[in-house]
Motif scaffolding. Sequence first.
Motif, PDB file in Angstrom:
ATOM      1  N   LEU A  38       0.836  -1.195   0.000  1.00  0.00           N
ATOM      2  CA  LEU A  38       0.000   0.000   0.000  1.00  0.00           C
ATOM      3  C   LEU A  38       0.872   1.247   0.000  1.00  0.00           C
ATOM      4  O   LEU A  38       2.065   1.192   0.338  1.00  0.00           O
ATOM      5  CB  LEU A  38      -0.916   0.003   1.226  1.00  0.00           C
ATOM      6  N   ASP A  39       0.267   2.386  -0.341  1.00  0.00           N
ATOM      7  CA  ASP A  39       0.976   3.655  -0.400  1.00  0.00           C
ATOM      8  C   ASP A  39       0.226   4.670   0.470  1.00  0.00           C
ATOM      9  O   ASP A  39      -0.825   5.171   0.089  1.00  0.00           O
ATOM     10  CB  ASP A  39       1.044   4.144  -1.851  1.00  0.00           C
ATOM     11  N   HIS A  40       0.754   4.941   1.650  1.00  0.00           N
ATOM     12  CA  HIS A  40       0.150   5.886   2.592  1.00  0.00           C
ATOM     13  C   HIS A  40      -1.328   5.598   2.861  1.00  0.00           C
ATOM     14  O   HIS A  40      -2.181   6.471   2.675  1.00  0.00           O
ATOM     15  CB  HIS A  40       0.313   7.329   2.100  1.00  0.00           C
ATOM     16  N   PRO A  41      -1.664   4.405   3.327  1.00  0.00           N
ATOM     17  CA  PRO A  41      -3.053   4.171   3.731  1.00  0.00           C
ATOM     18  C   PRO A  41      -3.363   5.018   4.958  1.00  0.00           C
ATOM     19  O   PRO A  41      -2.603   5.025   5.917  1.00  0.00           O
ATOM     20  CB  PRO A  41      -3.075   2.678   4.057  1.00  0.00           C
ATOM     21  N   TRP A  42      -4.470   5.749   4.919  1.00  0.00           N
ATOM     22  CA  TRP A  42      -4.745   6.713   5.990  1.00  0.00           C
ATOM     23  C   TRP A  42      -5.613   6.093   7.066  1.00  0.00           C
ATOM     24  O   TRP A  42      -5.246   6.073   8.226  1.00  0.00           O
ATOM     25  CB  TRP A  42      -5.401   7.961   5.395  1.00  0.00           C
ATOM     26  N   ASP A  43      -6.745   5.566   6.701  1.00  0.00           N
ATOM     27  CA  ASP A  43      -7.685   5.024   7.684  1.00  0.00           C
ATOM     28  C   ASP A  43      -8.015   3.582   7.334  1.00  0.00           C
ATOM     29  O   ASP A  43      -7.698   3.101   6.232  1.00  0.00           O
ATOM     30  CB  ASP A  43      -8.964   5.870   7.709  1.00  0.00           C
ATOM     31  N   LEU A 314       3.284   9.073  14.350  1.00  0.00           N
ATOM     32  CA  LEU A 314       4.030   9.060  13.095  1.00  0.00           C
ATOM     33  C   LEU A 314       5.528   9.212  13.351  1.00  0.00           C
ATOM     34  O   LEU A 314       6.293   8.277  13.182  1.00  0.00           O
ATOM     35  CB  LEU A 314       3.518  10.188  12.185  1.00  0.00           C
ATOM     36  N   LYS A 315       5.943  10.379  13.773  1.00  0.00           N
ATOM     37  CA  LYS A 315       7.359  10.623  14.037  1.00  0.00           C
ATOM     38  C   LYS A 315       7.882   9.709  15.139  1.00  0.00           C
ATOM     39  O   LYS A 315       9.020   9.212  15.064  1.00  0.00           O
ATOM     40  CB  LYS A 315       7.585  12.092  14.408  1.00  0.00           C
ATOM     41  N   GLY A 316       7.074   9.488  16.152  1.00  0.00           N
ATOM     42  CA  GLY A 316       7.482   8.638  17.264  1.00  0.00           C
ATOM     43  C   GLY A 316       7.512   7.159  16.943  1.00  0.00           C
ATOM     44  O   GLY A 316       8.090   6.375  17.696  1.00  0.00           O
ATOM     45  N   GLN A 317       6.854   6.748  15.849  1.00  0.00           N
ATOM     46  CA  GLN A 317       6.871   5.370  15.357  1.00  0.00           C
ATOM     47  C   GLN A 317       6.520   4.369  16.456  1.00  0.00           C
ATOM     48  O   GLN A 317       7.225   3.382  16.683  1.00  0.00           O
ATOM     49  CB  GLN A 317       8.229   5.043  14.727  1.00  0.00           C
ATOM     50  N   ARG A 318       5.401   4.641  17.128  1.00  0.00           N
ATOM     51  CA  ARG A 318       5.008   3.764  18.230  1.00  0.00           C
ATOM     52  C   ARG A 318       3.517   3.917  18.513  1.00  0.00           C
ATOM     53  O   ARG A 318       2.852   4.793  17.966  1.00  0.00           O
ATOM     54  CB  ARG A 318       5.795   4.115  19.499  1.00  0.00           C
ATOM     55  N   VAL A 319       3.043   3.047  19.397  1.00  0.00           N
ATOM     56  CA  VAL A 319       1.712   3.188  19.982  1.00  0.00           C
ATOM     57  C   VAL A 319       1.894   3.393  21.474  1.00  0.00           C
ATOM     58  O   VAL A 319       2.640   2.651  22.128  1.00  0.00           O
ATOM     59  CB  VAL A 319       0.837   1.952  19.716  1.00  0.00           C
ATOM     60  N   VAL A 320       1.250   4.428  22.009  1.00  0.00           N
ATOM     61  CA  VAL A 320       1.298   4.711  23.438  1.00  0.00           C
ATOM     62  C   VAL A 320      -0.061   4.379  24.044  1.00  0.00           C
ATOM     63  O   VAL A 320      -1.099   4.778  23.509  1.00  0.00           O
ATOM     64  CB  VAL A 320       1.632   6.195  23.695  1.00  0.00           C
ATOM     65  N   LEU A 321      -0.037   3.633  25.149  1.00  0.00           N
ATOM     66  CA  LEU A 321      -1.259   3.309  25.876  1.00  0.00           C
ATOM     67  C   LEU A 321      -1.400   4.254  27.062  1.00  0.00           C
ATOM     68  O   LEU A 321      -0.451   4.461  27.819  1.00  0.00           O
ATOM     69  CB  LEU A 321      -1.222   1.863  26.377  1.00  0.00           C
ATOM     70  N   LEU A 322      -2.595   4.827  27.224  1.00  0.00           N
ATOM     71  CA  LEU A 322      -2.883   5.742  28.321  1.00  0.00           C
ATOM     72  C   LEU A 322      -4.028   5.181  29.143  1.00  0.00           C
ATOM     73  O   LEU A 322      -5.132   4.986  28.625  1.00  0.00           O
ATOM     74  CB  LEU A 322      -3.285   7.117  27.785  1.00  0.00           C
ATOM     75  N   ARG A 323      -3.751   4.906  30.420  1.00  0.00           N
ATOM     76  CA  ARG A 323      -4.830   4.505  31.330  1.00  0.00           C
ATOM     77  C   ARG A 323      -5.394   5.778  31.955  1.00  0.00           C
ATOM     78  O   ARG A 323      -4.696   6.492  32.679  1.00  0.00           O
ATOM     79  CB  ARG A 323      -4.325   3.546  32.414  1.00  0.00           C
ATOM     80  N   LEU A 324      -6.649   6.072  31.651  1.00  0.00           N
ATOM     81  CA  LEU A 324      -7.264   7.325  32.062  1.00  0.00           C
ATOM     82  C   LEU A 324      -8.034   7.173  33.365  1.00  0.00           C
ATOM     83  O   LEU A 324      -8.506   6.078  33.708  1.00  0.00           O
ATOM     84  CB  LEU A 324      -8.223   7.817  30.976  1.00  0.00           C
ATOM     85  N   SER A 325      -8.182   8.291  34.077  1.00  0.00           N
ATOM     86  CA  SER A 325      -9.027   8.308  35.265  1.00  0.00           C
ATOM     87  C   SER A 325     -10.479   8.106  34.853  1.00  0.00           C
ATOM     88  O   SER A 325     -10.842   8.339  33.693  1.00  0.00           O
ATOM     89  CB  SER A 325      -8.875   9.646  35.993  1.00  0.00           C
ATOM     90  N   ARG A 346       6.303   4.593  10.794  1.00  0.00           N
ATOM     91  CA  ARG A 346       5.299   5.598  11.131  1.00  0.00           C
ATOM     92  C   ARG A 346       3.907   4.959  11.200  1.00  0.00           C
ATOM     93  O   ARG A 346       3.492   4.284  10.261  1.00  0.00           O
ATOM     94  CB  ARG A 346       5.312   6.713  10.085  1.00  0.00           C
ATOM     95  N   ILE A 347       3.224   5.210  12.295  1.00  0.00           N
ATOM     96  CA  ILE A 347       1.892   4.631  12.496  1.00  0.00           C
ATOM     97  C   ILE A 347       0.854   5.740  12.377  1.00  0.00           C
ATOM     98  O   ILE A 347       0.852   6.687  13.169  1.00  0.00           O
ATOM     99  CB  ILE A 347       1.795   3.929  13.857  1.00  0.00           C
ATOM    100  N   ARG A 348      -0.004   5.616  11.381  1.00  0.00           N
ATOM    101  CA  ARG A 348      -1.030   6.621  11.151  1.00  0.00           C
ATOM    102  C   ARG A 348      -2.274   6.354  11.987  1.00  0.00           C
ATOM    103  O   ARG A 348      -2.693   7.179  12.781  1.00  0.00           O
ATOM    104  CB  ARG A 348      -1.384   6.659   9.654  1.00  0.00           C
ATOM    105  N   LEU A 360      -3.834  -1.460  12.564  1.00  0.00           N
ATOM    106  CA  LEU A 360      -2.939  -0.311  12.419  1.00  0.00           C
ATOM    107  C   LEU A 360      -2.646  -0.097  10.953  1.00  0.00           C
ATOM    108  O   LEU A 360      -2.509  -1.063  10.185  1.00  0.00           O
ATOM    109  CB  LEU A 360      -1.617  -0.544  13.150  1.00  0.00           C
ATOM    110  N   THR A 361      -2.533   1.161  10.535  1.00  0.00           N
ATOM    111  CA  THR A 361      -2.004   1.466   9.215  1.00  0.00           C
ATOM    112  C   THR A 361      -0.659   2.161   9.372  1.00  0.00           C
ATOM    113  O   THR A 361      -0.484   2.981  10.268  1.00  0.00           O
ATOM    114  CB  THR A 361      -2.945   2.368   8.394  1.00  0.00           C
ATOM    115  N   THR A 362       0.280   1.826   8.495  1.00  0.00           N
ATOM    116  CA  THR A 362       1.580   2.482   8.509  1.00  0.00           C
ATOM    117  C   THR A 362       1.607   3.593   7.463  1.00  0.00           C
ATOM    118  O   THR A 362       0.809   3.604   6.520  1.00  0.00           O
ATOM    119  CB  THR A 362       2.725   1.494   8.242  1.00  0.00           C
ATOM    120  N   ASP A 363       2.540   4.530   7.615  1.00  0.00           N
ATOM    121  CA  ASP A 363       2.603   5.698   6.749  1.00  0.00           C
ATOM    122  C   ASP A 363       4.053   5.985   6.395  1.00  0.00           C
ATOM    123  O   ASP A 363       4.589   7.049   6.662  1.00  0.00           O
ATOM    124  CB  ASP A 363       1.967   6.899   7.457  1.00  0.00           C
TER     125      ASP A 363
END
Length: 377
Positions: A38-43, A314-325, A346-348, A360-363
């Motif tokens: 693929l080429d820049h799949p967005w969603d 994208l720039k960070g090339q990762r997925v961050v998990l946030l446990r919210l209140s 890059r993860i879009r 996940l889609t990559t970019d």
Amino acid sequence: MAGCASTGDSVPTTVATPTPIGTGTVPALEVQTVLDDLDHPWDVVVAPDGTLLTGERGGRFVALRPGGEPQQVAADLDDLFVGSETGLMGIALAPDFATSRTLYTCQGSAEFDDGGGPTDIRVVAWTVDDEWTELTRVGTVIDGFPIRTGRHGGCRILSRPDGTLWIGTGDSAQPSVPQDPDSLGGKVLRVDAATGDPAPGNPDPNSPVYTLGHRNVQGLAVRPGTDQVFSVEQGPDRDDEVNLLAAGANYGWRPDRDPGRYDESVPMTGPDRVPGAVAAVWSTGSPTLATASGTFVTGADWDGWDGALAVGALKGQRVVLLRLSPDGTSVLATATPAELDGTLGRIRTVAAQPDGSLLLTTDNGENDRVVRVRPLS
């Protein structure tokens, strides 16, 4: 709108302290390529029949039916504007997709005005046939999102069961746009999906604007079991943000310190320049990660991260998990799964699925992919 932020008791109104990205224990993950070349799949979305649909930013739809091979889905994209960060972007299925076959896209429009430039970014409604061979354009739901070169084009769509669309837009890198209540840029919009009219309950019944003061909203996610809706947006040289949205709230981005100049040295949330500006629930601080999407993971296999917000970078090339209140106003813990830290580029988009997996889609621009991530607990 700029002076009527109705933030309520549950929304922070002071500048948040950046929350460090932790290394908390996350279940081991299986990462499997579902679709490549693929080429820049967005969603990416998945229909009730199990068909996966993605769209390349340059203007191509690709479907993968259960047990089948990837197939291009024909669509009239002759008016698509592709430039910088803009092109074919967000995709959302209508809640009644199984019967209506309706879906929505957010895309740049190359219908040219007298000045010779692209006119706008807009949301378009489509239907698709049962065999996923062709998308038929139904019409434009809403248009007029500002655009210049294509920078800061947004543009995420969140389709809700009540028949509304929430739309995150970018400020088009124009200094006055985020704080201008008459501009649809740098906003989160809320409209009736059938008509494009302002949705009932909007702060101004005559405006689609739900919140303002945003820089470039590329993620929207509703927390399961609640009415909490969060935006994910990109900061300049610091402070990517996750924001809890409240009707009429102003999130403080105001890059017009010097008249006519797009000044990216100002803070993302500046209460000194925007009184009552709502603080981010989570901020990267410096450096930024170029956060581009958000979704809530669910399922017991995620252990203590069940219900966490997953943010793609994208720039960070990762997925961050946030446990919210529980009230959604603060972050209790953060983690980055090792399997998704620099391994895919890059993860879009991150998109949670009913079975507890993530798509996940990559970019990266070279052999981009859609991958499925499953916890192995």
